[in-house]
Write an enzyme that holds these catalytic residues in place. Structure first.
Site, PDB file in Angstrom:
ATOM      1  N   ASN A 199     -33.663   3.376 -72.905  1.00 59.07           N
ATOM      2  CA  ASN A 199     -35.114   3.808 -73.102  1.00 59.07           C
ATOM      3  C   ASN A 199     -35.872   4.235 -72.145  1.00 59.07           C
ATOM      4  O   ASN A 199     -36.939   3.936 -71.713  1.00 59.07           O
ATOM      5  CB  ASN A 199     -35.885   2.734 -73.879  1.00 59.07           C
ATOM      6  CG  ASN A 199     -36.073   2.613 -75.284  1.00 59.07           C
ATOM      7  OD1 ASN A 199     -36.442   3.689 -75.849  1.00 59.07           O
ATOM      8  ND2 ASN A 199     -35.982   1.500 -76.015  1.00 59.07           N
ATOM      9  N   GLY A 260     -24.449  13.307 -83.265  1.00 59.53           N
ATOM     10  CA  GLY A 260     -23.973  11.961 -83.352  1.00 59.53           C
ATOM     11  C   GLY A 260     -24.074  11.128 -82.350  1.00 59.53           C
ATOM     12  O   GLY A 260     -24.956  11.149 -81.417  1.00 59.53           O
ATOM     13  N   ASP A 292     -34.350   2.783 -81.837  1.00 64.31           N
ATOM     14  CA  ASP A 292     -34.410   1.217 -82.164  1.00 64.31           C
ATOM     15  C   ASP A 292     -33.615   0.958 -83.286  1.00 64.31           C
ATOM     16  O   ASP A 292     -32.734   0.102 -83.226  1.00 64.31           O
ATOM     17  CB  ASP A 292     -35.973   0.951 -82.008  1.00 64.31           C
ATOM     18  CG  ASP A 292     -36.751   1.273 -81.304  1.00 64.31           C
ATOM     19  OD1 ASP A 292     -36.408   1.317 -80.116  1.00 64.31           O
ATOM     20  OD2 ASP A 292     -38.084   1.316 -81.348  1.00 64.31           O
TER      21      ASP A 292
END
Length: 371
Positions: A199, A260, A292
Site C-alpha cells: 500500500n 490480473g 483491500d
C-alpha cells in the site's frame, strides 16, 4: 508450498487487522471539492476494510486500532462492529482526534493520495474505469491512531489470530507506528502468519523512506504489492524482478491491474510455484477499496486451504464487488456463489463480465457465468 495460518487453540479469531480507519466524506454530486455543497459520511481504512470483508464472508475478524473519544470515533467503531468485526481491542484516546478525509468519486492512483484504499489492483479497470484523477484531502496528522506504538499495543493482542494483517500505511503515520510494525514483522517463534499489503502512497513517504517498506515486507509470510507501486517505490519493473527483490515471503502476490495477478509460492524443495490468474472484466463504479477487497479474498482462500489459483480468483471477485459500488466496501457475494464462479474453466472465467448488482445473483450456473 503456500503460506498456511497456524492452528493454535490460543488464537481465538481467524484474522487480526491492525491499522488506522477514518471517517470519509463523499460528495453528494460530481465535481470539485470546492464546488460540492454536501457530503455523505462513510468509513475508510485498509485494514478495517479487510476485516469487514472477511467477517461478511464468514470468518472471524478482529480490528485493533485507536480512535478519538469523539463522535467520529463512535461512528467508526459502531460501523465496523456492525459488519461482524470484533472491536474489543480498539482504544479511545481522550487527547487525539479520529482522522477524517474528503474525496471525490474516484481515487488518485499513486501520485497525491496518502490514503489506505486500493484503486482497483486485482480487480481490473473494466468498463467505466478510465484514468480520471480525483481529489483526496486528509485530516489525519496527530490522529489517535498515529499514537500506536509497541508500548500501547500488547503482543498478546496482535498475536490473537491465526493471521495478522498489516499494511505499509501504518508504518508511515509516526515513529511509534513504524516501531510497532518493525516489531510485528520481525520473525519470532510462535507468531501467527503475518500478511502485509505494501500500500505505497507517495504523499505519506514524501520525505523518502520507501525502502523501509521493502524491509518490512521481507519479514512477512504473505505479501501483496501492486506492480505499479513497486515501480514507483523501488524502481522495480515486472513481477519477476519484484520476487527477486522479495525472496523471503513464503507467498508473494503481485497485482497487475486489469491483467490480473501473479502469485509466487515457495516449494518445500526450493524454488517457486508461479500461478497467474487473469481478472474478469468489471464495469467500474468507483475505483476505491478494491486492493483491500482483493487481499481479503485471497486471505479467505488461504484460511480455507484452497489452491493458490483459487485464492487469486477469490481475490479478483472480492475486488470486483468493491469496484461495482460507490463506497469503499462492497457487499461480497455469498460463498456458494463465489465458489461457483471460481470453479469455472478457463474459457468461462475469461468471458466473465461483472456489472453493478452482480453479487446479488444466486448460485452460479452456466447461464449466469457467461455473457
Amino acid at each position: 508450498m503456500s503460506a498456511a495460518p497456524h492452528a493454535d487453540d490460543a488464537r481465538d479469531v481467524d484474522v487480526v487487522c491492525l491499522g488506522e480507519s477514518m471517517v470519509t466524506f463523499v460528495p453528494s454530486r460530481p465535481g470539485r471539492l470546492a464546488d460540492v455543497p454536501a457530503f455523505s459520511r462513510g468509513i475508510g481504512g485498509a485494514e478495517s476494510n479487510v476485516a469487514c470483508t472477511l467477517a461478511r464472508v464468514g470468518h472471524t475478524a478482529r480490528w485493533i486500532s485507536r480512535v478519538g473519544a469523539d463522535g467520529f470515533g463512535d461512528h467508526l467503531v459502531a460501523e465496523i462492529a456492525a459488519a461482524g468485526v470484533d472491536v474489543s481491542y480498539v482504544r479511545r484516546d481522550p487527547d487525539r482526534p479520529t482522522g477524517v478525509y474528503f474525496r471525490t468519486a474516484g481515487e488518485r492512483a499513486l501520485g497525491e493520495t496518502d490514503g489506505g484504499d486500493g484503486r482497483g489492483e486485482g480487480g481490473g479497470e473494466g468498463e467505466g474505469g478510465g484514468e480520471e484523477l480525483s481529489e483526496v484531502v486528509y485530516y489525519r496528522a496527530g490522529s489517535a491512531a498515529a499514537a500506536m506504538s509497541p508500548d500501547l499495543v500488547p503482543r498478546e493482542q496482535t498475536w490473537s489470530g491465526r493471521v495478522l494483517h498489516l499494511t505499509g500505511i501504518t508504518a508511515a503515520l509516526s515513529d511509534g507506528c513504524r516501531a510497532l510494525l518493525r516489531e510485528l514483522t520481525t520473525r519470532a517463534p510462535g507468531r501467527p502468519l503475518v500478511s502485509f499489503d505494501v500500500n505505497y502512497r507517495t504523499a505519506l513517504w514524501r520525505g523518502g523512506g520507501a525502502g523501509r517498506l521493502l524491509d518490512l515486507a521481507r519479514g512477512c509470510d504473505l505479501v501483496f504489492v501492486g506492480e505499479d507501486e513497486a515501480g514507483a517505490a523501488w524502481g522495480l519493473r515486472g513481477a519477476a524482478a519484484i520476487r527477486a527483490a522479495l525472496p523471503e515471503p513464503e507467498v508473494l502476490v503481485v497485482k497487475q491491474g486489469s491483467a490480473g495477478a501473479t502469485a509466487y509460492a515457495r516449494r518445500p524443495a526450493g524454488g517457486d510455484e508461479v500461478t497467474c490468474e487473469p481478472a474478469p472484466r468489471v464495469e467500474v463504479v468507483a475505483a476505491v477499496g478494491a486492493g483491500d477487497a482483493f487481499a481479503a479474498g485471497f486471505l479467505s482462500g488461504t484460511l480455507r486451504g484452497l489452491p493458490v489459483a483459487e485464492r487469486l480468483r477469490h481475490g479478483h471477485l472480492m475486488a470486483a464487488a468493491a469496484l461495482t459500488v460507490p463506497g469503499d466496501l462492497g457487499a461480497p457475494p455469498a460463498r456458494e456463489h463465489a465458489d461457483g464462479l471460481v470453479a469455472l474453466d478457463a474459457g468461462a472465467w475469461g468471458t466473465l463480465r461483472l456489472a453493478p448488482g452482480w453479487t446479488d445473483a444466486g448460485p452460479v450456473s452456466a447461464e449466469v457465468a457467461t455473457p
